[in-house]
Every structure is written in C-alpha cells, then in structure tokens.
Design a protein around this motif. Structure first.
Motif, short mmCIF file in Angstrom:
data_model
loop_
_atom_site.label_atom_id
_atom_site.label_comp_id
_atom_site.label_asym_id
_atom_site.label_seq_id
_atom_site.Cartn_x
_atom_site.Cartn_y
_atom_site.Cartn_z
N LEU A 149 -7.48 -1.14 -6.85
CA LEU A 149 -6.36 -0.67 -6.03
C LEU A 149 -6.83 -0.38 -4.61
CD1 LEU A 149 -3.64 1.85 -7.05
CD2 LEU A 149 -4.87 2.19 -4.91
N VAL A 150 -7.98 0.30 -4.47
CA VAL A 150 -8.50 0.59 -3.14
C VAL A 150 -8.84 -0.70 -2.40
CG1 VAL A 150 -10.33 1.74 -1.84
CG2 VAL A 150 -9.29 2.89 -3.81
N ASP A 151 -9.42 -1.67 -3.11
CA ASP A 151 -9.66 -2.98 -2.50
C ASP A 151 -8.37 -3.55 -1.93
OD1 ASP A 151 -12.37 -3.04 -3.15
OD2 ASP A 151 -12.05 -4.16 -5.01
N PHE A 152 -7.32 -3.48 -2.72
CA PHE A 152 -6.02 -4.04 -2.33
C PHE A 152 -5.45 -3.32 -1.11
CE2 PHE A 152 -1.32 -3.94 -2.91
CZ PHE A 152 -1.05 -5.30 -2.80
N VAL A 153 -5.45 -2.00 -1.15
CA VAL A 153 -4.91 -1.22 -0.04
C VAL A 153 -5.75 -1.44 1.22
CG1 VAL A 153 -4.53 1.15 0.77
CG2 VAL A 153 -3.83 0.50 -1.53
N ALA A 154 -7.07 -1.45 1.05
CA ALA A 154 -7.96 -1.67 2.20
C ALA A 154 -7.76 -3.06 2.78
CB ALA A 154 -9.41 -1.47 1.78
N GLY A 155 -7.50 -4.03 1.91
CA GLY A 155 -7.27 -5.39 2.37
C GLY A 155 -6.04 -5.53 3.25
N HIS A 156 -5.16 -4.55 3.17
CA HIS A 156 -3.97 -4.54 4.03
C HIS A 156 -4.10 -3.50 5.14
CE1 HIS A 156 -2.41 -6.75 0.54
NE2 HIS A 156 -1.51 -7.23 1.35
N GLY A 157 -5.31 -3.03 5.39
CA GLY A 157 -5.55 -2.13 6.50
C GLY A 157 -4.99 -0.74 6.33
N LEU A 158 -4.87 -0.27 5.08
CA LEU A 158 -4.20 1.01 4.84
C LEU A 158 -5.10 2.03 4.15
CD1 LEU A 158 -0.86 -0.56 3.60
CD2 LEU A 158 -1.12 0.79 5.70
N ALA A 159 -6.38 1.75 4.05
CA ALA A 159 -7.27 2.63 3.29
C ALA A 159 -7.36 4.02 3.90
CB ALA A 159 -8.66 2.02 3.20
N GLU A 160 -7.18 4.12 5.22
CA GLU A 160 -7.31 5.42 5.87
C GLU A 160 -6.22 6.41 5.42
OE1 GLU A 160 -4.87 4.40 10.00
OE2 GLU A 160 -7.06 4.52 10.00
N GLN A 161 -5.16 5.91 4.78
CA GLN A 161 -4.11 6.82 4.30
C GLN A 161 -4.52 7.53 3.01
OE1 GLN A 161 -2.63 5.61 7.56
NE2 GLN A 161 -1.61 7.25 6.41
N ILE A 162 -5.58 7.07 2.35
CA ILE A 162 -6.01 7.69 1.10
C ILE A 162 -6.74 8.99 1.40
CG2 ILE A 162 -7.45 7.44 -0.96
CD1 ILE A 162 -7.03 4.42 -0.78
N ALA A 163 -6.23 10.10 0.88
CA ALA A 163 -6.94 11.38 1.01
C ALA A 163 -8.11 11.41 0.04
CB ALA A 163 -5.98 12.53 0.73
N PHE A 164 -7.85 11.09 -1.22
CA PHE A 164 -8.87 10.93 -2.25
C PHE A 164 -8.21 10.31 -3.47
CE2 PHE A 164 -7.30 15.31 -2.69
CZ PHE A 164 -7.05 15.44 -4.05
N VAL A 165 -9.02 9.90 -4.43
CA VAL A 165 -8.49 9.32 -5.67
C VAL A 165 -8.87 10.22 -6.84
CG1 VAL A 165 -8.64 6.97 -4.76
CG2 VAL A 165 -10.48 7.85 -6.21
N GLU A 166 -7.97 10.28 -7.82
CA GLU A 166 -8.21 11.01 -9.06
C GLU A 166 -8.27 10.00 -10.21
OE1 GLU A 166 -5.66 15.03 -7.91
OE2 GLU A 166 -4.80 13.54 -9.28
N LEU A 167 -9.31 10.09 -11.00
CA LEU A 167 -9.43 9.17 -12.13
C LEU A 167 -8.21 9.25 -13.04
CD1 LEU A 167 -11.55 7.18 -13.27
CD2 LEU A 167 -12.33 9.05 -14.75
N HIS A 168 -7.78 10.47 -13.32
CA HIS A 168 -6.56 10.67 -14.10
C HIS A 168 -6.06 12.08 -13.91
CE1 HIS A 168 -3.59 10.41 -17.33
NE2 HIS A 168 -3.81 9.10 -17.32
N ASN A 169 -4.79 12.26 -14.19
CA ASN A 169 -4.16 13.58 -14.14
C ASN A 169 -4.49 14.38 -15.40
OD1 ASN A 169 -2.06 15.48 -13.06
ND2 ASN A 169 -1.09 14.96 -15.02
N GLU A 170 -4.85 15.64 -15.24
CA GLU A 170 -4.98 16.62 -16.32
C GLU A 170 -5.65 16.04 -17.57
OE1 GLU A 170 -1.15 18.45 -16.83
OE2 GLU A 170 -1.33 19.52 -14.93
#
Length: 415
Positions: A149-170
């Motif tokens: 997913l990060v590859d995909f978002v970064a490929g569209h020049g949008l990676a800087e919008q990611i604050a952080f990623v969570e492997l999973h919720n709770e």
C-alpha cells in the motif's frame, strides 16, 4: 518519522468506503474533509483495507458495499450502512489521499480486516480470503500488504500524507489471536509474531513509522508490546457503568443465558423480536465481525432514552472510578512511551460502545469525560488524540461542532 506536530484525529475507520452511497456521510470526501478541518482536525485514521487491496489477489476494481439486510445493524454505531455503493478500491484510496493533501490533513493507515471490515462487502470473498491465511502468517501477510500500500501511495506522490501505519487495530480482539494456545495472553503471546511482521514492513519502508495498537492500556502486560514499534498507540475505553450494563445483559458472554424478559422490561422498544430471531440475511456476515450478536441486537432494538437512563441512574457509583481509570491508564501509557522515547497517540477512547442514538457520551457526562481526556493527553505530551471515538462524520456527535473545536483547541493550544 513524520514531523511531530500534533495530530488531532477523527476516526473514519472503514466507514470512509462502506458509507459512500447516496446521502451517506462519505459520499463526498472533500465535504467530509472540509467539515473535519472546520472542527479542528488535521488527521484521519482509517482502515485502509491493505490486505484486500494489496494482499488478497482479489479483483478490487468494483467492490460493492451494502447494508446487512432486514434492518440489521441500522441502530448500531459503525454498522449502520444504509445505501449500497460500488467503487474501485485502489482508486478510492487515492481519492482519500488526494483529498487529505488538498485539505492539509494526514492519514493514519490501519486495518480492521481481522475484526470486521469484510462484513460490509456484499459477497464473502474478502472474508474467506482473510480466513484462509494460516494464523501464524497473518501478521506478516498484513505487513507485506501494508508495504505494498505504501509503495502504491508513494508511487502517486502522496506518501508524505502518511502519519504512520498500524499493522492492525486492537490486536487483542482479532483473529490474529487464533495462533495462541487456549488461555494464552494475547498481548504477551502475539509479541514475536508482531515483531517479525514489523521487521518485514521496515525492511521495505524503514522511514515510515510503524506500530500496532491496543484496546485499553495493557498495564499489567506492557512487556508484551513489541520492542520495535515506532509509536505507542492505545485506546483507553474505561467502560465503568457501561461494563455493568454489558455484564447484566450478558452481551459478551455467550456462556450465560441472555435475559430476554429483563431486557424487554428495562431497555427494549415495544415489538422487538427475540434475540434468536435477529440476524443478517446472510449468515457469513455475522461471522465476519467480532461484535457479538447480542450487542448488535440490544443496540438495534433498545429505546435509546432507556439505555441512557439505565447508565445515568448508576453513574454516580462509577464516576470517580472511571475518572481515575482514565487518568491512570493514560499516565501508564505516557510513562511507557517516555521510557522508550516514543511518541504517544490515543487513537480511540473514552467510555465504550453505545447505541447509535444513545447520547451518554455526547451528553453532559460524556462531553466532560472527553474534555478531561484531551486535557490529560495535552498534559502528558501526547503526539495525537481523538476528541472521542464517536466524533466522526458517521456518528451524531459530529453535529456537536463546539465540543470538537473546544477539545481540539485544548489539545493543540492549551485553551
């Protein structure tokens, strides 16, 4: 790591794709972001459906999300999908990130997939794909999908919008725990699987902060939190008086008979069916969510005023304990984070799961709990916090603009 300016978080979970039909709260993403910014938010937290989009191998170009049928879930929070919609999953993800950039917002990328996300799809393909992954591989598969997913978002020049990623919720309340032995602690037992998964993600994206998060604050088992998390994330739901209601009506204990007649006397609307007669049209959709059928039933069929009154009548007994539990949990979380020099985020909280039209958390008691929690978050130097889990476009609390503006100003400015 993202620049550590504060994160004022609104919880869009899976609603940002499941609730996009006509008249639904996320029909227009730009409008939703406009409203968020007007309330003082600068961050949205979402289930980004990473496994579905980047791990399942399923065709995601025309995903149809639909109501559960028979009116099931329409008076619950998060499950009240009212209109069907069809969208291209990856294109919709890009639309969200593009809208976030236009509005100066960041995105916390998470997954609810091993809890309930797949239940909103009109067919069981997503659910079946998730269940087919061997339990011991699920955390790693999620990490690989998040990296894609990060590859995909970064490929569209949008990676800087990611604050952080969570492997999973709770993680304690997920199908990830199916790898554990009976009675084994989820917090302690999952640690090696989560650490391995985080290493897999970091091997591909070492500059993107990655973590997992926890329901509550596992104060007696903090040693079970992976040593390689980049952000300390906790969801301090204190319950208190709401716990008494959950226990009285055995909402989460299928081993105890459901008190049907007491529920009718004290909480249900006239004409409510029996619990045994209330289910979605398709059995698999009930299996695809971790929310117990009893809880959905009670929320769907209660009189919200009676539900609120039940809590208010007993709240005085719990008031001090709930306030102390919230303060202590948040302080334990802050101390653990400070000892490791990690940023601290409260991504959900504060009271617990209440019916859609219930106002206990939106009313004077709940609003003060929200403000107290935000004051604690500021005092403890948290990086980010919610005003309340219910402060989002898919909940009635969204209309209380003043409360959200006030709380976000307290967190960011101390006023």
């Amino acid at each position: 790591m993202s620049e550590l300016s504060t994160l004022t978080i609104t919880l869009w979970d899976f609603s940002w794709y499941a609730r996009t039909g006509p008249g639904e709260p996320f029909e227009d993403l730009d409008r939703a972001f406009d409203e968020a910014v007007a309330r003082g938010y600068d961050t949205v937290r979402i289930c980004a459906m990473p496994y579905l989009l980047f791990g399942s191998g399923l065709d995601t170009s025309a995903l149809t999300f639909a109501p559960f049928g028979r009116g099931y879930g329409l008076d619950t929070r998060w499950y009240d999908v009212r209109e069907p919609s069809t969208l291209d999953g990856r294109a919709h993800l890009l639309r969200l990130f593009e809208a976030a950039r236009r509005h100066g917002c960041r995105v916390i990328v998470s997954s609810w997939e091993y809890q309930q996300s797949s239940s909103f799809l009109a067919d069981p393909a997503w659910y079946e794909a998730l269940r087919a992954v061997p339990a011991e591989r699920r955390a790693t598969v999620l990490a690989e999908a998040l990296a894609g997913l990060v590859d995909f978002v970064a490929g569209h020049g949008l990676a800087e919008q990611i604050a952080f990623v969570e492997l999973h919720n709770e993680i304690q309340a997920t199908w990830l725990t199916e790898v554990l032995a009976p009675g084994e602690s989820a917090v302690l037992g999952l640690r090696p699987y989560l650490e391995k998964a985080l290493d897999v993600f970091k091997s591909r994206h070492p500059d993107v902060p990655a973590t997992v998060n926890y329901a509550g604050v596992p104060h007696g088992e903090m040693r079970g939190i992976p040593a390689n998390v980049d952000v300390a994330v906790f969801h301090p739901y204190v319950y208190g008086v709401l716990d008494e209601l959950v226990e009285t009506f055995a909402l989460r204990d299928p081993g105890v008979p459901f008190p049907q007649e007491r529920a009718r006397r004290e909480l249900l609307r006239p004409g409510a069916p029996d619990l045994a007669d209330w289910h979605p049209e398709e059995e698999w959709r009930g299996a695809a969510t971790v929310v117990p059928p009893r809880e959905v039933y009670l929320h769907d069929w209660c009189d919200p005023a009676l539900f609120d009154r039940w809590l208010y009548d007993r709240y005085a007994t719990y008031r001090h304990g709930m306030a102390e539990k919230l303060r202590l949990w948040m302080e334990v979380a802050a101390d653990w984070a400070a000892a490791r020099e990690l940023p601290l985020v409260f991504g959900e909280g504060w009271v617990g799961y209440t019916p859609l039209r219930g106002t206990f958390e939106e009313g004077p008691v709940g609003a003060e709990i929200c403000l107290d929690a935000v004051r604690h978050a500021r005092r403890l130097g948290a990086w980010g916090t919610v005003v309340c889990s219910n402060a989002a476009p898919q909940h009635p609390m969204w209309d209380d603009v003043e409360l959200q503006v006030t709380a976000n100003r307290i967190f960011t400015e101390g006023r």
